[in-house]
Design a protein around this motif. Structure first.
Motif, short mmCIF file in Angstrom:
data_model
loop_
_atom_site.label_atom_id
_atom_site.label_comp_id
_atom_site.label_asym_id
_atom_site.label_seq_id
_atom_site.Cartn_x
_atom_site.Cartn_y
_atom_site.Cartn_z
N PHE A 68 -6.93 26.75 -39.27
CA PHE A 68 -6.27 26.68 -37.97
C PHE A 68 -7.28 26.40 -36.85
CE2 PHE A 68 -2.99 29.50 -40.10
CZ PHE A 68 -2.04 28.50 -40.18
N LEU A 69 -8.46 27.00 -36.91
CA LEU A 69 -9.47 26.77 -35.88
C LEU A 69 -9.91 25.31 -35.87
CD1 LEU A 69 -11.65 29.99 -36.18
CD2 LEU A 69 -10.33 29.27 -34.18
N PHE A 70 -9.97 24.68 -37.02
CA PHE A 70 -10.32 23.26 -37.08
C PHE A 70 -9.36 22.43 -36.23
CE2 PHE A 70 -9.42 19.14 -39.19
CZ PHE A 70 -10.64 18.51 -38.95
N HIS A 71 -8.10 22.84 -36.20
CA HIS A 71 -7.09 22.06 -35.47
C HIS A 71 -6.94 22.48 -34.02
CE1 HIS A 71 -5.46 19.71 -38.84
NE2 HIS A 71 -5.71 20.78 -39.58
N ILE A 72 -7.19 23.74 -33.69
CA ILE A 72 -6.93 24.19 -32.32
C ILE A 72 -8.21 24.44 -31.52
CG2 ILE A 72 -4.71 25.19 -32.97
CD1 ILE A 72 -5.94 27.95 -32.92
N ASP A 73 -9.36 24.31 -32.18
CA ASP A 73 -10.64 24.56 -31.51
C ASP A 73 -11.70 23.62 -32.11
OD1 ASP A 73 -12.00 26.04 -29.54
OD2 ASP A 73 -12.85 27.38 -31.03
N GLU A 74 -11.38 22.34 -32.08
CA GLU A 74 -12.10 21.36 -32.89
C GLU A 74 -13.60 21.29 -32.59
OE1 GLU A 74 -12.08 16.55 -33.81
OE2 GLU A 74 -10.34 17.48 -32.83
N ASP A 75 -13.99 21.23 -31.32
CA ASP A 75 -15.41 21.05 -31.00
C ASP A 75 -16.25 22.23 -31.48
OD1 ASP A 75 -15.00 18.59 -29.93
OD2 ASP A 75 -15.10 19.21 -27.83
N TRP A 76 -15.74 23.45 -31.23
CA TRP A 76 -16.47 24.63 -31.71
C TRP A 76 -16.56 24.62 -33.24
CZ3 TRP A 76 -18.70 29.22 -29.71
CH2 TRP A 76 -18.86 29.21 -28.31
N PHE A 77 -15.48 24.30 -33.90
CA PHE A 77 -15.47 24.27 -35.36
C PHE A 77 -16.49 23.26 -35.88
CE2 PHE A 77 -14.18 22.97 -39.56
CZ PHE A 77 -13.73 24.13 -40.16
N ARG A 78 -16.49 22.08 -35.29
CA ARG A 78 -17.42 21.04 -35.75
C ARG A 78 -18.88 21.48 -35.57
NH1 ARG A 78 -15.36 16.23 -37.12
NH2 ARG A 78 -13.14 15.85 -36.67
N ARG A 79 -19.17 22.13 -34.45
CA ARG A 79 -20.54 22.54 -34.20
C ARG A 79 -20.96 23.72 -35.07
NH1 ARG A 79 -22.82 26.22 -30.69
NH2 ARG A 79 -20.87 26.56 -29.57
N LYS A 80 -20.09 24.77 -35.11
CA LYS A 80 -20.48 26.01 -35.77
C LYS A 80 -20.29 25.98 -37.29
CE LYS A 80 -21.57 29.32 -34.08
NZ LYS A 80 -22.92 29.85 -33.78
N ILE A 81 -19.27 25.27 -37.76
CA ILE A 81 -18.95 25.31 -39.20
C ILE A 81 -19.38 24.03 -39.90
CG2 ILE A 81 -17.13 25.60 -40.91
CD1 ILE A 81 -17.68 28.11 -39.23
N MET A 82 -18.95 22.88 -39.39
CA MET A 82 -19.26 21.62 -40.07
C MET A 82 -20.76 21.33 -40.11
SD MET A 82 -16.38 18.83 -39.04
CE MET A 82 -14.79 18.80 -39.87
N THR A 83 -21.49 21.70 -39.06
CA THR A 83 -22.91 21.36 -39.01
C THR A 83 -23.80 22.58 -39.21
OG1 THR A 83 -22.90 21.50 -36.58
CG2 THR A 83 -22.49 19.35 -37.57
N GLU A 84 -23.70 23.60 -38.34
CA GLU A 84 -24.60 24.74 -38.44
C GLU A 84 -24.43 25.48 -39.76
OE1 GLU A 84 -24.52 27.35 -35.08
OE2 GLU A 84 -24.74 25.72 -33.62
N ARG A 85 -23.20 25.65 -40.21
CA ARG A 85 -22.96 26.34 -41.48
C ARG A 85 -23.61 25.56 -42.63
NH1 ARG A 85 -21.98 30.41 -45.18
NH2 ARG A 85 -21.13 29.42 -47.03
N PHE A 86 -23.49 24.24 -42.63
CA PHE A 86 -24.08 23.42 -43.69
C PHE A 86 -25.60 23.57 -43.70
CE2 PHE A 86 -25.60 19.28 -45.38
CZ PHE A 86 -25.08 19.40 -46.66
#
Length: 622
Positions: free
Chosen positions: A438-456
């Motif tokens: 749900f966060l991917f869809h409603i909070d996209e920029d934060w998700f991309r920064r914190k999960i898609m990149t920093e998490r990786f």
């Protein structure tokens, strides 16, 4: 007698139960199962048979849904046949009248939130009674506090009035006349899951008793060797129209079916029954049609909270003086706080405690607590009373969406901490997968920064992304070289079960599984890597050939159980000597490469471009 129980009995379930018991007692029983047969014969007593129907079958076959939030309905009144598939065997089963799963293995029905896996299990329970071949017991795993399924079943039989001891129950389970259906493996706490797995394997392997369990994807039970995973299929167009016909009046059905025929984008988002139910319940009140599954949840709260003329529950008078956005925040905060505590249902005490805490975090008057809870329970129906001193979410995904919504409304420093918390939890369990979706869809920029990149970057995979297969093979070998995996093997008369208690390999598997969650999609447990690892384990971890590997520990444990062994096995030997080693290296390399080049690098570039574009457009410069 309760009208719904009377309806159940009048539907023929009572007579079917009576016939089932008579037939099971007439078939041949081997002499060593006499105590089990005597135990089953107690069901010929009208008192015990009535207790089984009213306290057990009725509990399994009554439901509340989004469409019927105020009262129980029987499964048969709302059920539409859903389909499950065995992917390796490329077979399907439509779970309709007469359907049965015949397997001596543990069968695990896997489905995402709202896809109908619990409903399917209830239908299978009903059909077992009708087929007269096995006496079914339906148990909700979240109600078993210590992870011991055998002891819980023993206690439930006592409640139903059976006079039994452990030996009689063991003989009954071993008779081939019983099937155990276990709902909601994903709803039990992490610290109990290993105990549950051992208990489930014991019932299946020790007593040869068929077991069917349900779970969301990628819980621990999904990756256990010796378990047959079957998956709930997404709805087809035929399914969507069939479910709508169950829900809607003819006029509503005609309008909604036309809507779906002319809007394929909307139709394709309706992959589960819960989304169709939401559409039917609320579509008259929407100024805009939802385009995605997330849009349903976004529109739902305000739709339910404001007056709805079509359904009685929504016409009740609101008591809370808070604004709609304040009430939505408090409800969402409750969802988040409860999830942190792994609480998915409430009693009156903790329901009031979470409500008070939510109001306090918003600096709102705690004296509004009772009015707030009244409106949440009686008007939105998102939380419902369910029996004595028990309150449940209408569906778990509603708790997860609103937990995500709460995070988006937090100040940045708290929001950042929650994203770090979710990121850490990704590697240890699945409880926040849907929140992240749900966060991917409603909070996209934060998700991309914190999960898609920093998490990786935190996984360490980024250092492997550009290694060739030879370099990766050396890295894996070195990682496994000093890692001894603890295995526990339990021997039964007809085979054995094994469990990896601790090792590096499950950690690698889990990290690979999280890549799809980090992409904003459901967790993928169908990776080729899983198949390769299972092949290695199946060829290697067997009591007869463990001697070929270096073992640093081989002892009976516990001391009073001669059927349990523990081994510490050198993983480097086990995996490197396997004929599947090269295939494993290539599979891991492919998954990492795919994410790095398909998600990580494009996301970094997108975030950079958005930052530059914002800088160009703003008069005030940072």
């Amino acid at each position: 007698m309760d009208a719904l129980i009377a309806q159940l009995l009048n539907s023929g379930i009572g007579e079917a139960t009576k016939v089932m018991v008579e037939k099971l007692l007439k078939v041949d029983w081997i002499p060593t199962r006499k105590a089990g047969k005597k135990l089953l014969s107690q069901m010929q007593s009208p008192h015990i048979q009535q207790a089984y129907l009213e306290k057990h079958a009725y509990a399994a076959l009554r439901m509340r849904t989004l469409h019927n939030p105020d009262y129980d309905v029987l499964l048969e009144d709302i059920y539409y046949p859903l389909t499950i598939e065995n992917r390796p065997e490329k077979t399907e089963l439509i779970v309709s009248d007469g359907a049965q799963i015949i397997s001596q293995n543990i069968v695990n029905i896997i489905g995402i939130a709202g896809q109908g896996k619990s409903t399917i299990l209830r239908k299978l329970f009903l059909e077992e009674i009708r087929k007269h071949r096995r006496l079914p017991f339906f148990l909700e795993l979240r109600r078993i506090e210590d992870g011991n399924v055998f002891e819980y079943l023993h206690a439930q039989l006592n409640i139903l009035g059976f006079d039994l001891n452990q030996d009689a129950l063991e003989q009954l389970l071993s008779s081939g006349k019983i099937i155990i259906l276990l709902d909601g493996f994903d709803e039990i706490k992490d610290n109990l899951r290993s105990a549950f797995i051992r208990s489930i394997f014991e019932i299946n392997k020790k007593y040869r008793c068929p077991v069917i369990v349900t779970s969301r994807p990628d819980t621990e039970i999904c990756s256990e060797a010796g378990i047959t995973n079957v998956f709930v299929k997404s709805l087809t167009d035929k399914d969507r129209f069939g479910i709508l016909k169950k829900l809607a009046t003819p006029d509503d059905f005609n309008e909604l079916s036309q809507l779906l025929r002319t809007n394929s984008g909307l139709a394709n988002t309706l992959v589960s029954p819960i989304l169709l139910t939401l559409l039917h319940a609320c579509y008259h009140d929407w100024d805009e049609l939802p385009r995605t599954a997330v849009d349903f949840y976004r529109l739902l709260f305000s739709t339910l909270y404001h007056k709805h003329d079509r359904i009685k529950a929504w016409s009740r008078q609101r008591r809370c003086k808070l604004q709609t956005d304040e009430i939505q925040w408090c409800f969402s905060a409750m969802c988040l706080f409860a999830m942190e505590d792994e609480v998915y249902e409430f009693n009156e005490e903790n329901l009031h405690a979470y409500a008070a805490r939510a109001l306090d975090t918003a600096a709102l008057d705690e004296q509004e607590r009772d009015n707030f809870l009244h409106d949440i329970i009686s008007i939105t129906c998102l939380i419902q009373p369910d029996g004595f001193n028990r309150y449940v979410f209408l569906h778990k995904s509603l708790q997860e969406y609103h937990a995500a919504y709460a995070v988006t409304k937090l100040p940045e420093d708290y929001k950042d901490k929650y994203y770090d918390y979710f990121s850490d939890k990704l590697g240890t369990g699945i409880e926040y997968d849907n929140v992240l979706f749900f966060l991917f869809h409603i909070d996209e920029d934060w998700f991309r920064r914190k999960i898609m990149t920093e998490r990786f970057e935190k996984t360490g995979f980024i250092s492997l992304a550009n290694k060739n297969d030879e370099e990766l093979a050396e890295y894996l070998f070195q990682s496994l070289k000093y890692d001894d995996a603890l295995y526990e093997i339990t021997k039964f008369a007809n085979g054995f079960s094994n469990e990896i208690v601790a090792s590096t390999i499950p950690d690698i598997q889990t990290s690979l599984h999280t890549l799809t969650v980090m992409s904003g999609k459901p967790r993928d447990i169908g990776l080729h890597t899983d198949t390769v690892i299972n092949n290695i384990l199946e060829e290697s971890i067997h009591p007869d050939n463990l001697h070929q590997y270096r073992t640093t520990l081989h002892e009976k444990t516990p001391a009073d159980d001669p059927n349990k062994d523990q081994y510490n096995i050198a993983l480097s030997e086990l995996f490197y000597q396997s004929e599947y080693w090269d295939e494993l290296v290539f599979s891991i390399s492919s998954e990492i490469y795919r994410y790095y080049h398909g998600v990580y690098l494009p996301t970094k570039e997108r975030l950079h471009e958005k930052k530059q574009a914002l800088s160009r457009g703003m008069k005030i410069k940072l």
